[in-house]
Design a protein around this motif. Sequence first.
Motif, PDB file in Angstrom:
ATOM      1  N   SER A 275      -4.249  -5.577  -1.624  1.00  0.00           N
ATOM      2  CA  SER A 275      -3.513  -6.513  -2.468  1.00  0.00           C
ATOM      3  C   SER A 275      -2.956  -5.734  -3.651  1.00  0.00           C
ATOM      4  N   GLU A 276      -1.670  -5.889  -3.895  1.00  0.00           N
ATOM      5  CA  GLU A 276      -1.040  -5.143  -4.981  1.00  0.00           C
ATOM      6  C   GLU A 276      -1.583  -5.530  -6.355  1.00  0.00           C
ATOM      7  N   SER A 277      -2.223  -6.690  -6.453  1.00  0.00           N
ATOM      8  CA  SER A 277      -2.757  -7.127  -7.743  1.00  0.00           C
ATOM      9  C   SER A 277      -4.229  -6.758  -7.933  1.00  0.00           C
ATOM     10  N   ASP A 278      -4.846  -6.144  -6.931  1.00  0.00           N
ATOM     11  CA  ASP A 278      -6.265  -5.791  -6.982  1.00  0.00           C
ATOM     12  C   ASP A 278      -6.442  -4.404  -7.604  1.00  0.00           C
ATOM     13  N   THR A 279      -6.490  -4.354  -8.924  1.00  0.00           N
ATOM     14  CA  THR A 279      -6.588  -3.069  -9.619  1.00  0.00           C
ATOM     15  C   THR A 279      -7.933  -2.384  -9.375  1.00  0.00           C
ATOM     16  N   LYS A 280      -8.976  -3.167  -9.102  1.00  0.00           N
ATOM     17  CA  LYS A 280     -10.287  -2.580  -8.809  1.00  0.00           C
ATOM     18  C   LYS A 280     -10.214  -1.720  -7.548  1.00  0.00           C
ATOM     19  N   THR A 281      -9.597  -2.250  -6.501  1.00  0.00           N
ATOM     20  CA  THR A 281      -9.462  -1.490  -5.256  1.00  0.00           C
ATOM     21  C   THR A 281      -8.548  -0.284  -5.464  1.00  0.00           C
ATOM     22  N   GLN A 282      -7.489  -0.446  -6.220  1.00  0.00           N
ATOM     23  CA  GLN A 282      -6.599   0.673  -6.495  1.00  0.00           C
ATOM     24  C   GLN A 282      -7.352   1.816  -7.168  1.00  0.00           C
ATOM     25  N   LYS A 283      -8.189   1.470  -8.136  1.00  0.00           N
ATOM     26  CA  LYS A 283      -9.002   2.499  -8.814  1.00  0.00           C
ATOM     27  C   LYS A 283      -9.977   3.133  -7.831  1.00  0.00           C
ATOM     28  N   GLN A 284     -10.581   2.307  -6.946  1.00  0.00           N
ATOM     29  CA  GLN A 284     -11.497   2.826  -5.931  1.00  0.00           C
ATOM     30  C   GLN A 284     -10.798   3.820  -5.007  1.00  0.00           C
ATOM     31  N   ILE A 285      -9.584   3.498  -4.605  1.00  0.00           N
ATOM     32  CA  ILE A 285      -8.827   4.387  -3.719  1.00  0.00           C
ATOM     33  C   ILE A 285      -8.620   5.735  -4.392  1.00  0.00           C
ATOM     34  N   LEU A 286      -8.119   5.725  -5.614  1.00  0.00           N
ATOM     35  CA  LEU A 286      -7.855   6.979  -6.325  1.00  0.00           C
ATOM     36  C   LEU A 286      -9.141   7.743  -6.608  1.00  0.00           C
ATOM     37  N   GLU A 287     -10.196   7.036  -6.979  1.00  0.00           N
ATOM     38  CA  GLU A 287     -11.481   7.679  -7.254  1.00  0.00           C
ATOM     39  C   GLU A 287     -12.065   8.286  -5.982  1.00  0.00           C
ATOM     40  N   THR A 288     -11.946   7.588  -4.867  1.00  0.00           N
ATOM     41  CA  THR A 288     -12.456   8.105  -3.595  1.00  0.00           C
ATOM     42  C   THR A 288     -11.699   9.359  -3.187  1.00  0.00           C
ATOM     43  N   ILE A 289     -10.393   9.351  -3.349  1.00  0.00           N
ATOM     44  CA  ILE A 289      -9.592  10.546  -3.027  1.00  0.00           C
ATOM     45  C   ILE A 289     -10.036  11.713  -3.900  1.00  0.00           C
ATOM     46  N   LYS A 290     -10.195  11.454  -5.188  1.00  0.00           N
ATOM     47  CA  LYS A 290     -10.597  12.514  -6.127  1.00  0.00           C
ATOM     48  C   LYS A 290     -11.984  13.053  -5.769  1.00  0.00           C
ATOM     49  N   THR A 291     -12.930  12.156  -5.534  1.00  0.00           N
ATOM     50  CA  THR A 291     -14.303  12.560  -5.202  1.00  0.00           C
ATOM     51  C   THR A 291     -14.336  13.373  -3.913  1.00  0.00           C
ATOM     52  N   GLU A 292     -13.669  12.862  -2.881  1.00  0.00           N
ATOM     53  CA  GLU A 292     -13.667  13.559  -1.585  1.00  0.00           C
ATOM     54  C   GLU A 292     -12.962  14.911  -1.662  1.00  0.00           C
ATOM     55  N   SER A 293     -11.899  14.993  -2.451  1.00  0.00           N
ATOM     56  CA  SER A 293     -11.154  16.253  -2.538  1.00  0.00           C
ATOM     57  C   SER A 293     -11.929  17.329  -3.286  1.00  0.00           C
ATOM     58  N   GLN A 294     -12.883  16.911  -4.144  1.00  0.00           N
ATOM     59  CA  GLN A 294     -13.656  17.882  -4.911  1.00  0.00           C
ATOM     60  C   GLN A 294     -14.844  18.446  -4.140  1.00  0.00           C
ATOM     61  N   LYS A 295     -15.163  17.841  -2.999  1.00  0.00           N
ATOM     62  CA  LYS A 295     -16.274  18.346  -2.188  1.00  0.00           C
ATOM     63  C   LYS A 295     -15.902  19.690  -1.579  1.00  0.00           C
ATOM     64  N   SER A 296     -16.868  20.605  -1.542  1.00  0.00           N
ATOM     65  CA  SER A 296     -16.584  21.912  -0.950  1.00  0.00           C
ATOM     66  C   SER A 296     -16.329  21.785   0.551  1.00  0.00           C
ATOM     67  N   THR A 297     -17.044  20.886   1.207  1.00  0.00           N
ATOM     68  CA  THR A 297     -16.785  20.586   2.609  1.00  0.00           C
ATOM     69  C   THR A 297     -16.255  19.160   2.670  1.00  0.00           C
TER      70      THR A 297
ATOM     71  N   LEU B 244       0.840  -1.199   0.000  1.00  0.00           N
ATOM     72  CA  LEU B 244       0.000   0.000   0.000  1.00  0.00           C
ATOM     73  C   LEU B 244       0.879   1.254   0.000  1.00  0.00           C
ATOM     74  N   ALA B 245       1.949   1.240   0.780  1.00  0.00           N
ATOM     75  CA  ALA B 245       2.888   2.374   0.785  1.00  0.00           C
ATOM     76  C   ALA B 245       3.482   2.573  -0.603  1.00  0.00           C
ATOM     77  N   GLU B 246       3.817   1.480  -1.270  1.00  0.00           N
ATOM     78  CA  GLU B 246       4.351   1.559  -2.631  1.00  0.00           C
ATOM     79  C   GLU B 246       3.314   2.143  -3.585  1.00  0.00           C
ATOM     80  N   PHE B 247       2.055   1.734  -3.421  1.00  0.00           N
ATOM     81  CA  PHE B 247       0.978   2.263  -4.258  1.00  0.00           C
ATOM     82  C   PHE B 247       0.864   3.780  -4.081  1.00  0.00           C
ATOM     83  N   PHE B 248       0.828   4.233  -2.816  1.00  0.00           N
ATOM     84  CA  PHE B 248       0.728   5.675  -2.576  1.00  0.00           C
ATOM     85  C   PHE B 248       1.975   6.397  -3.071  1.00  0.00           C
ATOM     86  N   ASN B 249       3.129   5.769  -2.963  1.00  0.00           N
ATOM     87  CA  ASN B 249       4.353   6.373  -3.462  1.00  0.00           C
ATOM     88  C   ASN B 249       4.309   6.517  -4.986  1.00  0.00           C
TER      89      ASN B 249
END
Length: 181
Positions: free
Chosen positions: A146-168, A86-91
């Motif tokens: 899991s480093e091979s779970d691309t679905k979760t990786q996409k979910q992580i990035l999408e969640t960060i993007k969605t949450e960061s775009q909220k005004s609050t 997970l640290a490698e993914f965020f890196n």
Amino acid sequence: MQNKSNKHTIILIVSVVTLLLLSMMIYVSNTLSQSTSTKKGHTNTTSSQGSNAEFAKMTESDIKSSEDKVNIYIFWGDGCPHCKHLAEFFNQHRSEVEKMANLYTLEVWKNSDNLTLMKNFSKFLGETPKGVPYFIIGNKTFSGYSESDTKTQKQILETIKTESQKSTKTDKYQEYKKSLN
């Protein structure tokens, strides 16, 4: 005869001193490498591939409220291979994530205060984590990685993007802290 004996003694002493100096140089070199690779608050790596990425060892006192970025809370274990991945993914996504989020990385296997925080925080969220990594991004929680779970990786990035775009920004930790008062 005595001259030969003195010569052998001198060679032996010089050899021992040389070995001691080499050992000290290696020790100092390793110590300096470790201290520069564990600067607080940064995900570290020694290669561009992220193969040696590690989370910073933070505590609850490092957490700050943020209105312009989403706070991500990652509970992890020192030596946990899934946490390392997970640290490698965020890196690997550091430049993208740093623009939108603050990472709070709380090691729980060796830090009992962080473990207590994870248990109480997750209980507030109505969950009981079964292990690490366990992390919270806005309203969404993730357990395991899991480093091979691309679905979760996409979910992580999408969640960060969605949450960061909220005004609050949704910050479950701040809600948790308010509930204690």
